[in-house]
Design a protein around this motif. Structure first.
Motif, mmCIF file in Angstrom:
data_model
loop_
_atom_site.group_PDB
_atom_site.id
_atom_site.type_symbol
_atom_site.label_atom_id
_atom_site.label_comp_id
_atom_site.label_asym_id
_atom_site.label_seq_id
_atom_site.Cartn_x
_atom_site.Cartn_y
_atom_site.Cartn_z
ATOM 1 N N ASP A 75 0.811 -1.221 0.000
ATOM 2 C CA ASP A 75 0.000 0.000 0.000
ATOM 3 C C ASP A 75 0.843 1.268 0.000
ATOM 4 N N ILE A 76 1.993 1.235 0.646
ATOM 5 C CA ILE A 76 2.815 2.448 0.763
ATOM 6 C C ILE A 76 3.211 2.971 -0.616
ATOM 7 N N ALA A 77 3.740 2.100 -1.460
ATOM 8 C CA ALA A 77 4.160 2.535 -2.795
ATOM 9 C C ALA A 77 2.959 2.910 -3.660
ATOM 10 N N ASP A 78 1.841 2.222 -3.455
ATOM 11 C CA ASP A 78 0.649 2.498 -4.264
ATOM 12 C C ASP A 78 0.117 3.910 -4.045
ATOM 13 N N VAL A 79 0.302 4.442 -2.845
ATOM 14 C CA VAL A 79 -0.151 5.811 -2.562
ATOM 15 C C VAL A 79 0.538 6.802 -3.488
ATOM 16 N N PHE A 80 1.850 6.681 -3.618
ATOM 17 C CA PHE A 80 2.607 7.591 -4.479
ATOM 18 C C PHE A 80 2.340 7.311 -5.959
ATOM 19 N N LEU A 81 2.104 6.041 -6.294
ATOM 20 C CA LEU A 81 1.798 5.694 -7.684
ATOM 21 C C LEU A 81 0.497 6.346 -8.136
ATOM 22 N N GLU A 82 -0.554 6.168 -7.349
ATOM 23 C CA GLU A 82 -1.848 6.736 -7.723
ATOM 24 C C GLU A 82 -1.820 8.260 -7.654
ATOM 25 N N GLY A 83 -1.091 8.806 -6.685
ATOM 26 C CA GLY A 83 -0.957 10.261 -6.609
ATOM 27 C C GLY A 83 -0.260 10.823 -7.834
ATOM 28 N N GLY A 84 0.784 10.128 -8.276
ATOM 29 C CA GLY A 84 1.491 10.556 -9.477
ATOM 30 C C GLY A 84 0.611 10.502 -10.717
ATOM 31 N N LYS A 85 -0.238 9.478 -10.798
ATOM 32 C CA LYS A 85 -1.152 9.374 -11.937
ATOM 33 C C LYS A 85 -2.125 10.548 -11.963
ATOM 34 N N LEU A 96 5.885 18.340 -10.534
ATOM 35 C CA LEU A 96 5.236 17.588 -9.463
ATOM 36 C C LEU A 96 5.065 16.120 -9.853
ATOM 37 N N THR A 97 4.818 15.876 -11.134
ATOM 38 C CA THR A 97 4.724 14.499 -11.621
ATOM 39 C C THR A 97 6.036 13.763 -11.399
ATOM 40 N N ASN A 98 7.139 14.422 -11.721
ATOM 41 C CA ASN A 98 8.454 13.808 -11.529
ATOM 42 C C ASN A 98 8.760 13.584 -10.050
ATOM 43 N N VAL A 99 8.332 14.526 -9.201
ATOM 44 C CA VAL A 99 8.544 14.371 -7.756
ATOM 45 C C VAL A 99 7.780 13.154 -7.242
ATOM 46 N N CYS A 100 6.528 13.021 -7.676
ATOM 47 C CA CYS A 100 5.719 11.867 -7.267
ATOM 48 C C CYS A 100 6.350 10.567 -7.744
ATOM 49 N N PHE A 101 6.915 10.597 -8.945
ATOM 50 C CA PHE A 101 7.548 9.389 -9.466
ATOM 51 C C PHE A 101 8.785 9.025 -8.651
ATOM 52 N N VAL A 102 9.571 10.023 -8.265
ATOM 53 C CA VAL A 102 10.757 9.759 -7.440
ATOM 54 C C VAL A 102 10.343 9.174 -6.092
ATOM 55 N N LEU A 103 9.287 9.733 -5.495
ATOM 56 C CA LEU A 103 8.784 9.210 -4.222
ATOM 57 C C LEU A 103 8.272 7.783 -4.387
ATOM 58 N N PHE A 104 7.574 7.548 -5.496
ATOM 59 C CA PHE A 104 7.074 6.203 -5.760
ATOM 60 C C PHE A 104 8.220 5.217 -5.934
ATOM 61 N N MET A 105 9.208 5.593 -6.736
ATOM 62 C CA MET A 105 10.335 4.703 -6.994
ATOM 63 C C MET A 105 11.108 4.409 -5.710
ATOM 64 N N SER A 106 11.289 5.430 -4.879
ATOM 65 C CA SER A 106 12.010 5.243 -3.616
ATOM 66 C C SER A 106 11.251 4.309 -2.682
ATOM 67 N N SER A 107 9.941 4.540 -2.558
ATOM 68 C CA SER A 107 9.130 3.682 -1.688
ATOM 69 C C SER A 107 9.039 2.268 -2.242
ATOM 70 N N TRP A 108 9.021 2.144 -3.567
ATOM 71 C CA TRP A 108 8.993 0.819 -4.198
ATOM 72 C C TRP A 108 10.248 0.031 -3.834
ATOM 73 N N ILE A 109 11.404 0.663 -3.958
ATOM 74 C CA ILE A 109 12.668 -0.012 -3.656
ATOM 75 C C ILE A 109 12.736 -0.393 -2.177
ATOM 76 N N LEU A 110 12.314 0.517 -1.309
ATOM 77 C CA LEU A 110 12.404 0.265 0.130
ATOM 78 C C LEU A 110 11.425 -0.811 0.598
ATOM 79 N N THR A 111 10.205 -0.782 0.065
ATOM 80 C CA THR A 111 9.179 -1.700 0.568
ATOM 81 C C THR A 111 9.134 -3.020 -0.196
ATOM 82 N N ARG A 112 9.109 -2.954 -1.517
ATOM 83 C CA ARG A 112 8.883 -4.173 -2.295
ATOM 84 C C ARG A 112 10.152 -4.921 -2.682
ATOM 85 N N LEU A 113 11.268 -4.214 -2.748
ATOM 86 C CA LEU A 113 12.520 -4.877 -3.115
ATOM 87 C C LEU A 113 13.452 -5.083 -1.929
ATOM 88 N N THR A 114 13.160 -4.432 -0.814
ATOM 89 C CA THR A 114 14.027 -4.557 0.362
ATOM 90 C C THR A 114 13.270 -5.160 1.543
#
Length: 214
Positions: A75-85, A96-114
């Motif tokens: 859910d954490i990464a999904d928040v930034f994904l949907e916000g970016g959309k 702002l789109t790029n900022v949301c994407f950076v936040l999404f990518m960071s949360s994705w790496i931390l939560t889903r890959l780590t």
């Protein structure tokens, strides 16, 4: 309430969390067949089916702690994904789109890959057995119950999907660097048809030029 009942007691807020998440993923599963089909359509369907299987299996054997960690880590990464959309569809906030994407990518790496593989999956492999029964061996496929092993298989399947989508995210990063704005690189059926038509026209034009030269 004695210690035995306390160990298996599920709080009401946990029940609501599971119910809402299951409803959400059922809606995603059914809605996917009426939405635009992207190139990762079947991967999405598989993801929703596996997630619902995890919710059902973990609830059935009271592995709600594992199920909750899986849900939160997603859910954490999904928040930034949907916000970016939402920001990108507005069409006027490129930065702002790029900022949301950076936040999404960071949360994705931390939560889903780590966190997900190193904490959730590792715990399911090496810590869950003690909570099932004292002599339970998770790597013995013949020992009952079988459901915990099924849960582990589904956990690993989700992680493989994470790796697949990380590849897509990497392609988005490359496009963002090249074009300056994050955009979805997944093609839909209409995009594929247009690309095929463009390729057909190019091939026809090339053949015609070759004939003229001959």
């Amino acid at each position: 309430m004695d210690m035995l009942n306390a160990r298996y007691w599920i709080k009401e807020n946990m029940t609501w969390y599971y119910t809402l998440e299951a409803t959400f993923y059922y809606s995603l599963l059914l809605g996917a067949f009426f939405d635009v089909r992207r190139s990762d359509f079947w991967q999405l369907i598989f993801h929703h089916v596996v997630t619902l299987g995890l919710l059902s299996a973990s609830w059935a054997i009271n592995f709600v702690r594992v199920g909750t960690l899986v849900l939160v880590s997603h859910d954490i990464a999904d928040v930034f994904l949907e916000g970016g959309k939402l920001v990108r569809y507005a069409g006027k906030h490129k930065m702002l789109t790029n900022v949301c994407f950076v936040l999404f990518m960071s949360s994705w790496i931390l939560t889903r890959l780590t966190y997900y593989p190193l904490i959730v999956i590792r715990s399911a492999f090496f810590d869950a057995a003690d909570l099932i029964q004292p002599d339970y061996q998770i790597f013995n496929p013949l020992q009952v119950p079988y459901v915990p092993r099924l849960i582990i298989i589904m956990l690993v399947a989700l992680f493989l999907l994470h790796i697949f989508w990380t590849y897509i995210i990497g392609k988005i990063v490359v496009r963002t660097i090249q074009e300056g704005e994050a955009a979805d690189v997944r093609s839909d059926s209409e995009d594929e048809a247009e690309e095929q038509e463009v390729r057909r026209k190019r091939l026809t034009k090339t053949k015609q030029q070759t004939k003229k030269e001959d």
